[in-house]
Structure formats: C-alpha cells, structure tokens
Design a protein around this motif. Structure first.
Motif, PDB file in Angstrom:
ATOM      1  N   LEU A 154       5.430 -16.734   3.059  1.00 62.54           N
ATOM      2  CA  LEU A 154       7.052 -16.573   3.001  1.00 62.54           C
ATOM      3  C   LEU A 154       7.572 -15.564   3.751  1.00 62.54           C
ATOM      4  CD1 LEU A 154       7.676 -17.343  -0.811  1.00 62.54           C
ATOM      5  CD2 LEU A 154       8.346 -18.601   1.053  1.00 62.54           C
ATOM      6  N   THR A 155       6.711 -14.362   3.943  1.00 66.23           N
ATOM      7  CA  THR A 155       7.083 -13.225   4.480  1.00 66.23           C
ATOM      8  C   THR A 155       7.120 -13.551   6.060  1.00 66.23           C
ATOM      9  OG1 THR A 155       4.923 -12.453   4.445  1.00 66.23           O
ATOM     10  CG2 THR A 155       6.253 -11.713   2.716  1.00 66.23           C
ATOM     11  N   ALA A 156       6.270 -14.165   6.393  1.00 67.57           N
ATOM     12  CA  ALA A 156       6.432 -14.757   8.029  1.00 67.57           C
ATOM     13  C   ALA A 156       7.525 -15.503   8.297  1.00 67.57           C
ATOM     14  CB  ALA A 156       5.145 -15.483   8.435  1.00 67.57           C
ATOM     15  N   GLU A 157       7.767 -16.380   7.249  1.00 70.10           N
ATOM     16  CA  GLU A 157       8.916 -17.276   7.256  1.00 70.10           C
ATOM     17  C   GLU A 157      10.261 -16.886   7.349  1.00 70.10           C
ATOM     18  OE1 GLU A 157      10.895 -21.370   5.215  1.00 70.10           O
ATOM     19  OE2 GLU A 157       8.713 -20.584   4.538  1.00 70.10           O
ATOM     20  N   TYR A 158      10.487 -15.772   6.436  1.00 71.20           N
ATOM     21  CA  TYR A 158      11.711 -15.231   6.354  1.00 71.20           C
ATOM     22  C   TYR A 158      12.030 -13.787   6.949  1.00 71.20           C
ATOM     23  CZ  TYR A 158      12.407 -18.793   2.922  1.00 71.20           C
ATOM     24  OH  TYR A 158      12.712 -20.364   2.555  1.00 71.20           O
ATOM     25  N   ASP A 159      11.022 -13.426   7.656  1.00 71.68           N
ATOM     26  CA  ASP A 159      11.133 -12.076   8.389  1.00 71.68           C
ATOM     27  C   ASP A 159      12.093 -12.734   9.858  1.00 71.68           C
ATOM     28  OD1 ASP A 159      10.506  -9.318   9.001  1.00 71.68           O
ATOM     29  OD2 ASP A 159       9.704 -10.330  10.932  1.00 71.68           O
ATOM     30  N   GLU A 160      13.034 -11.819   9.990  1.00 69.88           N
ATOM     31  CA  GLU A 160      14.052 -12.236  10.915  1.00 69.88           C
ATOM     32  C   GLU A 160      14.294 -10.953  11.802  1.00 69.88           C
ATOM     33  OE1 GLU A 160      18.588 -14.222  11.335  1.00 69.88           O
ATOM     34  OE2 GLU A 160      17.607 -14.251   9.488  1.00 69.88           O
ATOM     35  N   PRO A 161      13.544 -10.917  12.820  1.00 73.14           N
ATOM     36  CA  PRO A 161      13.576  -9.418  13.641  1.00 73.14           C
ATOM     37  C   PRO A 161      15.078  -9.221  14.184  1.00 73.14           C
ATOM     38  CG  PRO A 161      11.738 -10.712  14.322  1.00 73.14           C
ATOM     39  CD  PRO A 161      12.352 -11.675  13.606  1.00 73.14           C
ATOM     40  N   GLY A 162      15.611  -7.930  13.844  1.00 77.93           N
ATOM     41  CA  GLY A 162      16.838  -7.903  14.195  1.00 77.93           C
ATOM     42  C   GLY A 162      17.979  -7.980  13.062  1.00 77.93           C
ATOM     43  N   ARG A 163      17.620  -8.660  11.980  1.00 78.08           N
ATOM     44  CA  ARG A 163      18.326  -8.991  11.003  1.00 78.08           C
ATOM     45  C   ARG A 163      17.912  -8.748   9.472  1.00 78.08           C
ATOM     46  NH1 ARG A 163      20.884  -9.303   6.892  1.00 78.08           N
ATOM     47  NH2 ARG A 163      22.525 -10.549   6.378  1.00 78.08           N
ATOM     48  N   PHE A 164      16.713  -9.050   9.355  1.00 80.37           N
ATOM     49  CA  PHE A 164      16.259  -9.027   8.111  1.00 80.37           C
ATOM     50  C   PHE A 164      14.511  -8.904   8.115  1.00 80.37           C
ATOM     51  CE2 PHE A 164      15.014 -11.272   3.710  1.00 80.37           C
ATOM     52  CZ  PHE A 164      15.335 -10.014   3.107  1.00 80.37           C
ATOM     53  N   THR A 165      14.145  -7.649   7.954  1.00 79.09           N
ATOM     54  CA  THR A 165      12.715  -7.375   7.821  1.00 79.09           C
ATOM     55  C   THR A 165      11.895  -7.494   6.704  1.00 79.09           C
ATOM     56  OG1 THR A 165      13.036  -5.912   9.861  1.00 79.09           O
ATOM     57  CG2 THR A 165      11.018  -5.611   8.555  1.00 79.09           C
ATOM     58  N   VAL A 166      11.097  -8.229   6.585  1.00 82.88           N
ATOM     59  CA  VAL A 166      10.144  -8.503   5.333  1.00 82.88           C
ATOM     60  C   VAL A 166       8.869  -8.265   5.674  1.00 82.88           C
ATOM     61  CG1 VAL A 166       9.647 -10.044   3.406  1.00 82.88           C
ATOM     62  CG2 VAL A 166      11.664 -10.376   4.971  1.00 82.88           C
ATOM     63  N   PHE A 167       8.156  -7.160   5.100  1.00 85.25           N
ATOM     64  CA  PHE A 167       6.673  -6.871   5.014  1.00 85.25           C
ATOM     65  C   PHE A 167       5.929  -7.655   4.015  1.00 85.25           C
ATOM     66  CE2 PHE A 167       8.877  -2.923   6.763  1.00 85.25           C
ATOM     67  CZ  PHE A 167       8.181  -3.309   7.867  1.00 85.25           C
ATOM     68  N   PRO A 168       4.629  -7.894   4.256  1.00 84.36           N
ATOM     69  CA  PRO A 168       3.632  -8.480   3.428  1.00 84.36           C
ATOM     70  C   PRO A 168       3.248  -7.410   2.696  1.00 84.36           C
ATOM     71  CG  PRO A 168       2.612  -8.734   5.531  1.00 84.36           C
ATOM     72  CD  PRO A 168       4.295  -8.240   5.828  1.00 84.36           C
ATOM     73  N   GLY A 169       2.831  -7.407   1.463  1.00 88.28           N
ATOM     74  CA  GLY A 169       2.051  -6.385   0.806  1.00 88.28           C
ATOM     75  C   GLY A 169       1.893  -6.484  -0.713  1.00 88.28           C
ATOM     76  N   TYR A 170       1.540  -5.410  -1.356  1.00 87.47           N
ATOM     77  CA  TYR A 170       1.282  -5.708  -2.747  1.00 87.47           C
ATOM     78  C   TYR A 170       1.069  -4.102  -3.462  1.00 87.47           C
ATOM     79  CZ  TYR A 170      -3.714  -4.252  -1.682  1.00 87.47           C
ATOM     80  OH  TYR A 170      -4.753  -3.541  -1.268  1.00 87.47           O
ATOM     81  N   GLU A 171       1.005  -4.210  -4.822  1.00 88.75           N
ATOM     82  CA  GLU A 171       0.868  -2.645  -5.310  1.00 88.75           C
ATOM     83  C   GLU A 171      -0.638  -2.802  -5.746  1.00 88.75           C
ATOM     84  OE1 GLU A 171       2.065  -1.280  -9.650  1.00 88.75           O
ATOM     85  OE2 GLU A 171       3.799  -1.525  -8.609  1.00 88.75           O
ATOM     86  N   TRP A 172      -1.191  -1.624  -5.393  1.00 89.57           N
ATOM     87  CA  TRP A 172      -2.643  -1.275  -5.851  1.00 89.57           C
ATOM     88  C   TRP A 172      -2.091  -0.574  -7.171  1.00 89.57           C
ATOM     89  CZ3 TRP A 172      -5.193   3.105  -7.004  1.00 89.57           C
ATOM     90  CH2 TRP A 172      -6.532   2.913  -7.136  1.00 89.57           C
ATOM     91  N   SER A 173      -2.691  -1.303  -8.097  1.00 89.06           N
ATOM     92  CA  SER A 173      -2.510  -0.489  -9.499  1.00 89.06           C
ATOM     93  C   SER A 173      -3.372  -0.160 -10.257  1.00 89.06           C
ATOM     94  CB  SER A 173      -1.798  -1.910 -10.037  1.00 89.06           C
ATOM     95  OG  SER A 173      -0.773  -2.473  -9.486  1.00 89.06           O
ATOM     96  N   GLY A 174      -4.327   0.747  -9.527  1.00 88.13           N
ATOM     97  CA  GLY A 174      -5.309   1.509 -10.275  1.00 88.13           C
ATOM     98  C   GLY A 174      -4.800   2.357 -11.340  1.00 88.13           C
ATOM     99  N   ASN A 175      -5.678   2.696 -12.353  1.00 86.84           N
ATOM    100  CA  ASN A 175      -5.336   3.488 -13.323  1.00 86.84           C
ATOM    101  C   ASN A 175      -4.913   4.874 -12.862  1.00 86.84           C
ATOM    102  OD1 ASN A 175      -5.337   1.626 -15.419  1.00 86.84           O
ATOM    103  ND2 ASN A 175      -7.401   2.156 -15.889  1.00 86.84           N
ATOM    104  N   THR A 176      -4.050   5.571 -13.464  1.00 89.01           N
ATOM    105  CA  THR A 176      -3.745   7.253 -12.996  1.00 89.01           C
ATOM    106  C   THR A 176      -5.089   7.916 -12.827  1.00 89.01           C
ATOM    107  OG1 THR A 176      -1.848   7.120 -13.988  1.00 89.01           O
ATOM    108  CG2 THR A 176      -2.438   9.180 -13.574  1.00 89.01           C
ATOM    109  N   ALA A 177      -6.048   7.692 -13.541  1.00 93.14           N
ATOM    110  CA  ALA A 177      -7.245   8.569 -13.652  1.00 93.14           C
ATOM    111  C   ALA A 177      -8.107   8.436 -12.171  1.00 93.14           C
ATOM    112  CB  ALA A 177      -8.400   8.000 -14.594  1.00 93.14           C
ATOM    113  N   VAL A 178      -7.772   7.119 -11.531  1.00 88.69           N
ATOM    114  CA  VAL A 178      -8.650   7.055 -10.315  1.00 88.69           C
ATOM    115  C   VAL A 178      -7.496   6.833  -9.153  1.00 88.69           C
ATOM    116  CG1 VAL A 178     -10.362   5.878 -11.231  1.00 88.69           C
ATOM    117  CG2 VAL A 178      -8.415   4.507 -10.791  1.00 88.69           C
ATOM    118  N   GLY A 179      -6.400   7.319  -9.326  1.00 87.30           N
ATOM    119  CA  GLY A 179      -5.255   7.207  -8.149  1.00 87.30           C
ATOM    120  C   GLY A 179      -3.837   6.837  -8.490  1.00 87.30           C
ATOM    121  N   GLY A 180      -3.903   6.027  -9.531  1.00 91.00           N
ATOM    122  CA  GLY A 180      -2.483   5.478  -9.820  1.00 91.00           C
ATOM    123  C   GLY A 180      -1.958   4.524  -9.025  1.00 91.00           C
TER     124      GLY A 180
END
Length: 771
Positions: A343-369
């Motif tokens: 989906l990010t590749a399909e809906y990224d539209e250079p010059g109009r709408f930039t979409v990045f692939p990504g995620y939230e690394w969700s480690g506990n606060t004790a190991v970085g948060g």
C-alpha cells in the motif's frame, strides 16, 4: 489516486492476535453460530439497540460454560451495565433453554486488542444444540435510551464472539463469524479550510474543505453553497462552489499564487463566514513547508479502521502532504507487513503525497522504549522487539530485543532509515541508548499529551535532535486526530518539513538535517534563523554520526542546523504567521527561557482573565491527571466566557451563574482552561481544585503568570490577564542571543496561540569549543 472506501471491518487475516492452542474439535458446528441485528450504520455518539443471538452448537453448552463478546481496546462507547434498566447502556440476556444466565462486564478482561469483554455464563443447567442465548445491547424496555455509540467513525465496530462450550475457561472464537456495525459521522458542527503554510510564487498547492461533526468526524451530512474570499489572487480558485462531496471532504487541486504575499481564504455561507483557511506565506526561497502526521495505527493492530481508510483520511480528509503507518511491531503479522508495504508503494505520489513504509519498535521502557522507524524504500526487513502476539514465529531470529540491538542491526546492514523517539504507553528511554546516525528527532506532542522533557532531558546528554509532533492516533484519523472521550487527552500534533520538494528523498533529507517544526495540530508558518558574525562550520549531518560529516562554511543557519562557531553572540530572526492570535513566544537556550515576547504590552491589557491548568502525574502509562475544580469571581461578574482546549465535549467545563466556572477534566502534559471577560476591574478570584488552591486579588493579575505549583510532572495552575480584543496573528522580531563559552547552545522557540495551540522549532545547535 483512487478513493478508498472508509467502510467495512478490518480483514481478520491481517490482525495480529493469537488464539488458544487447544480447541474442543475441528468441526465448526460444535461451537455454535451467532448473528447480530441490525447492522445498519449508527451515528457517532447516538443511542441505539442491537440484538445478538447465539445458537448452541452440536456439543451443547455445559453448566458454568459461557459465551464471550469482545470489542477492541480503542473504544469510548458506553460501557455495558446490567444493574439499572432505566439508564443508558443497559444489557439484558435471555435463554431459550434451562438454567439462568449471569453477565460479567470487564473493561480489560480480554487479550489485546480485544480487551473489552462481556461474558454470559450459563448457570444451574445446560443448553442443548439449537438452544439460543439472546443478548440485547441497549435494552429499552425498562426505560433505558439504549447503548451510547463511540465518538469516532469506523467502517465496522466489531463484535468478536467466543464460546467456552466445555466450561474449561478456554474461549474459542466462532469460526467464520465477523459481526460489525458501521459508525458514521453526525450532523455538521463546524467548517474547516486547510492550506499549506509556505510555498513559492507560481508553485501549485491544494486547498481542503470539510465539515466536521461535534466529535471531529468529517461528515457527509453537510451541503451548502460556499463563497470563497481570498486575501490575494489565487489562480484556479472559484469564487463559489456547491459543497456536496461524495466522501465527506473536498480538495481543490492545482492552485497557484503568482506574487509574494500572505494568503488567507474566508469561507462563507449566505454571507456569514464559517471558517478561514491559512495562513499561506508565498515568497521566493529554497524551501517550502510540507505538513505531515507520521505516527498512527489501525485495526490490523491495536487501533480501529483499516490501513486503506487511514491513508485515504490522511490525504483526502486531513489534507496532509506526508504520512506513515506505525503499528506496534509485536503485533504485525508477516501478511500485514507485506500488505502495508504494498500500500505504501501504491499510494506514495511524489510531488503530492509522500508515504513512508515503517513501524513502531515497541520495546519496553527498560530496554529503550517506543521508537518510530521510517524506511525510504519498501521491502525492508522488520526487526521486532518481540513476537508477543504473533502465532507465526517466522522472523523471530531477527528480533531486536533492545534498542541497542536495533541500532546495531541497522549499522550492520547500512539501513536507509530514520528513527524518532516518542512517548506513548511505553515512553522512550533516551538515557538507554541513542544512535545519531538514525535517531534524528523526538516527538514532544501527540494525542497522548505534551512532553517537552523528552527533548530537554537530552540536552545534558549532548543529544542533537529535532522536534516532531504527530498524533499517535488509534482511531484512523491521521492529521486531524481528536481524542474522543477515552484515555487520550489532547488533539494530535503535526510536523512541518522545510525542504525543496515533497518526495521521499527530500523529506528524508529534511529529517536528517532536523529542518522541521512541530505543533499541537495547527498549521502556522514559522521561520527561525540565526545570523553568525563570521563564517562558521555547518554540519550536514550530526557530527556524532560519523562517518557522515560533510561540512560547509556559512554565515547563517536555520532551525535544526548544527554549527561550530567562535561567536560569543548571534542574531536570532523569527517570523510567525498563525491562524489565531499569538499569545506569547519564548526564546530558549536549552532549558532556560531567555525572553518571553508578546505582541502586546501591559498598557494593552483589558478585563480578560485567563485561567489554565496543566501537567501530568508522571512519565509513564498512567500519566493522566484528573482535575476537578471551581473558579469563583467576587466583586465582578463574567460578561463573556470561552473554553481553551476542551477537546472532549462530554467533559465538564462551563460557566455557572454570573460568577463561577466549574470543570472536571483531564490533562496529560498539555493544558486547558478558559477566558473570562469581566464586567469591571478589581475584585477577587478563588480557584479551588483537587490539586491545590489559588486565591488572589484581580488587581494584582497582569502580564506575568501567577502560578500555583501542584506537584506531579510540571502540574500547575496559571492565571494572567490579556487584552480584550483578539491578538495579532503575525509577529516578526530579531534578538541578540548570547552563547555559553563552551558546549552546545540549543536555540529554539515555543509559540503559544490565543486559542491554546503550541508550536516548537527544532533547535539550532550552536557549539563552541574551549581553546
């Protein structure tokens, strides 16, 4: 780009959750079946009634067995109750078989994301195949008005049905059962026009128009003849238009302003102005401003709505330039990761709408948060903190259990990636680790609240990061993320990227050079520059991020730049154009406020008294501060009253009589309050709250804040006086700023507007070396 339908429930095959490893059998007939009626759309925050019928399967339902109905964690619907049939949210249950039924509701009785549960136990007998259990949600027979719907629109609010037919405590989801009720927006409450904030003459831009209901949902119920009143000529802008969009909002594309100027567009109906868009500053320059909300998630993990509707909302309802989807990694299935990248590749539209692939690394606060991860390209491996909710164990060998593990993996593979530290449930632990090659910014505002401390704590550690603000929204409304009536306490933030073009390469460059600023949701124009008395060394990337240490000789710097200089002082130039009056601007060097600038003086003050309360309990998940308070004026009366940052319409904040204001509200590091225009000077104010009191003579209230500290994390009550009239919306100034003889000088500003929004520039990091 195609329009994505917001309707329909989330595909269950993409949802990251896990099921019991043991089941009574493989034949679906043994578990029973369920139906839900009606499944017609329900208006947000309205009362309704639903009937769920469970038909017992071939195994029967044993004595002390049960069925369980579960809903997603992210919900502010009325909570089911079984005690009083005359009040809202009453739920009843009947059976066609023997015995009796016992109902138990638990707001956190299930497993993420299906935390909210209602369990219907069979007692004093058993049920045979074909017997029925009927559950009425919002049973009105005893006088209840029904079930109160959630505040936010959703393609399908799901009812997950599980059965424990053998009375083992092992609840198995009914196969091939996906029951959902669409939630739609209510009638229009407010109109909104949205423009970018910085463009060059002749450069195209888009103009978004929408009407929202009481809870911030773009609504399809708005129809009107609109007249548009631009402050400067706009090519391609009609004088009037018929507003009746098919999908709850309208975008006018390809507009241009050919000459330098300041554009604001008034929107009127029958001669009455209902909204104003802007400001848009049009001027020559190297950069334009592109607005993004890069942090939110959907029903494939812990949020609501689909990722398709999320992308549609970002582009076509919030009128963003940049976005990304950030799901909790321990809940991202391989299928969803592949689907998201597609989906990010399909809906990224250079010059109009930039979409990045990504995620939230969700480690506990004790190991970085919590940290947001943004890739420049699709197809990159996801390195999760764990597989906590994933039955599919593929990829587990690449898990990065600590933030250090994640940074090490990125270094080993020379990953083309940008990382933000943020504060959500698990707040980022900036003391644990930091890699300046990847971690370019900290998120200091989201729907969770405001957290300047995640930036300022880093100054003593030598961190040189930029400021971003996003929503971290869970309701599928990136770029216009209202908190609703649940645990979120603030409107979601936005980030403005200052760069030449709107595509992945240029936005990545802006991120890595910290050329951006963040707001609590408004789109003000902000320009912060430093003039140096002699040529100095500017680093293209953080010099701590070797080997990327390209340098330039320069006599000036913009927000986010890192500059080595021999100067003892510099000239700071600031330009602000806001949607509303500017209440104050703070110039800061690190944690120290060098000067507070207001576009008015003591002589301009009138009879308007502002009362604010703010702060949080602590930095962790339970940071919400509940406020109960009363402000009473004596010797004067309230002639006009307006609230500030009252994002939850259900929450109490109102005038009572001619001299009193009462409230019951929540802050999460942000602030809220009210303005009271008084009938005359003099008098007394008494503020009583559950976190402390404040008593003062109003003659003593002037330009400076009167502050009552209230414990917690920066928790306080503030009172000050303002001019009666609206404040100036544009402000330009220059100041000479002294620098410390050694170490970093993070020079940044904080802007507060009259209507309660804030904005922060990424610091200019000026450092001097001894000798």
């Amino acid at each position: 780009m195609k329009t994505l339908s917001p309707y329909g429930p989330v595909r269950r095959d993409l949802v990251g959750d896990n099921h019991p490893s043991a089941t009574p059998g493989e034949d679906p007939a043994i578990y029973g079946t369920a139906t839900l009626q009606p499944v017609t759309p329900v208006e947000a925050r309205s009362f309704h009634t639903l009937k769920l019928v469970y038909v017992v399967g071939s195994l029967g339902l044993d004595d002390t067995g049960a069925i369980r109905i579960a809903w997603r964690l992210v919900s502010d619907s009325g909570r089911p109750q079984t005690v009083d049939p005359a009040v809202p949210n009453f739920v009843s249950a009947t059976s066609s078989g023997d015995g009796r039924l016992q109902l138990k509701y638990d707001v956190n009785g299930g497993q993420r994301p299906w935390n909210e549960t209602l369990t219907v136990y069979q007692r004093g007998g058993y049920l045979r195949q074909g017997d029925e259990i009927t559950v009425i949600f919002g049973d009105t027979t005893g006088g209840s008005p029904g079930m109160l719907a959630q505040t936010f629109a959703e393609g399908g609010r799901e009812f997950r049905i599980m059965a424990d037919v053998q009375a083992t405590g092992n609840f198995v989801e009914l196969p091939d059962t996906q029951l959902a009720v669409p939630i739609v927006a209510g009638p229009p409450q407010s109109w909104h026009g949205v423009l970018p904030s910085l463009r060059r003459p002749g450069e195209t831009f888009h103009f978004g128009i929408k009407a929202e209901d009481k809870w911030g949902n773009p609504t399809a119920q708005a129809k009107a003849r609109l007249t548009l009143h631009p402050s400067v000529p706009v090519e391609g802008l009609p004088e009037e238009l018929h507003y009746e969009p098919e999908d709850r909002a309208m975008t006018l594309e390809g507009l241009r302003v050919m000459e330098p100027g300041l554009l604001r567009i008034g929107i009127a109906i029958d001669g009455r102005t209902v909204a104003e868009a802007g400001p848009l500053v049009v001027r020559e320059g190297e950069v334009a401003g592109y607005w993004g909300d890069l942090h939110g998630q959907t029903g494939e993990t812990v949020g609501t709505n689909t990722v398709e509707s999320y992308l549609d909302f970002a582009r076509n309802k919030a009128f963003l330039d940049v976005t990304s989807h950030q799901a909790n990694d321990f809940q991202i299935t391989p299928d969803f990761w592949a689907h998201l990248n597609q989906l990010t590749a399909e809906y990224d539209e250079p010059g109009r709408f930039t979409v990045f692939p990504g995620y939230e690394w969700s480690g506990n606060t004790a190991v970085g948060g919590d940290h947001n991860v943004f890739f420049r390209h699709e197809g990159r491996p996801i390195r999760r903190c764990s597989h906590a909710l994933l039955e599919d164990r593929s990829g587990i060998e690449t898990d990065a259990h600590t933030l250090s593990d994640l940074f090490h993996a990125f270094r080993q593979t020379d990953e083309d990636v940008v990382v933000y530290a943020h504060v959500g449930g698990r707040y980022a632990n900036i003391h644990y680790d930091h890699d300046p090659l990847f971690e370019t910014a900290v998120e200091i505002h989201s729907a969770w609240g405001t957290f300047e401390w995640i930036l300022t704590d880093g100054f003593d550690l030598g961190r040189r990061v930029g400021i971003v603000c996003n929503s971290d929204g869970h309701k599928g409304r990136p770029g216009a993320s209202y908190p609703g009536a649940s645990v979120f306490g603030a409107y979601g933030g936005l980030t403005c990227f200052l760069t030449e073009e709107n595509d992945r390469d240029w936005i990545f460059k802006a991120q890595r050079r910290r050329h951006h600023y963040g707001t609590t949701g408004c789109r003000m124009h902000m320009d912060v520059r430093v003039a140096l008395p002699q040529l100095s060394t500017l680093y293209e990337r953080n010099p701590d991020a070797e080997p990327y240490t390209a340098t330039y000789r320069t006599g000036s710097a913009m927000m986010g730049d890192i500059v080595k200089t021999d100067a003892s002082e510099v000239e700071l130039a600031v330009e602000i154009c806001a949607h509303a009056g500017i209440e104050r601007v703070e110039i800061r060097n690190g944690v120290r406020v060098l000067e507070t600038i207001r576009p008015y003086t003591e002589a301009d003050l009138g009879d308007r008294i502002r009362v604010l309360w703010s702060g949080a309990e602590y930095r962790g998940r339970g940071r919400n501060t509940n406020w109960g308070g009363r402000a009473q004026f004596s010797g004067t009366t309230i002639s006009r009253f307006e609230t500030i940052n009252r994002w939850n319409p259900d929450m109490l904040l109102e005038q009572r009589g001619s001299d009193t204001v009462v409230w019951k509200s929540v802050t999460t590091g942000n602030f809220m309050g009210f303005d009271a225009w008084l009938s005359r000077r003099g008098g007394h104010l008494m503020v009583n709250t559950n976190h402390g009191n404040l008593s003062l003579d109003l003659d003593a209230v002037g330009l400076q804040d009167v502050v009552r500290e209230a414990g917690g994390l920066d928790r306080k009550i503030r009172v000050f006086r303002l001019p009666d009239q609206e404040l100036k919306r544009e402000l330009t100034f220059r100041r000479t700023v002294p620098l410390k003889p050694t170490g970093d000088n993070p020079i940044w500003i904080c802007v507060t507007t009259e209507d309660g929004f804030q904005a922060w520039s990424s610091p200019v990091y000026l450092f001097r070396q001894a000798g």
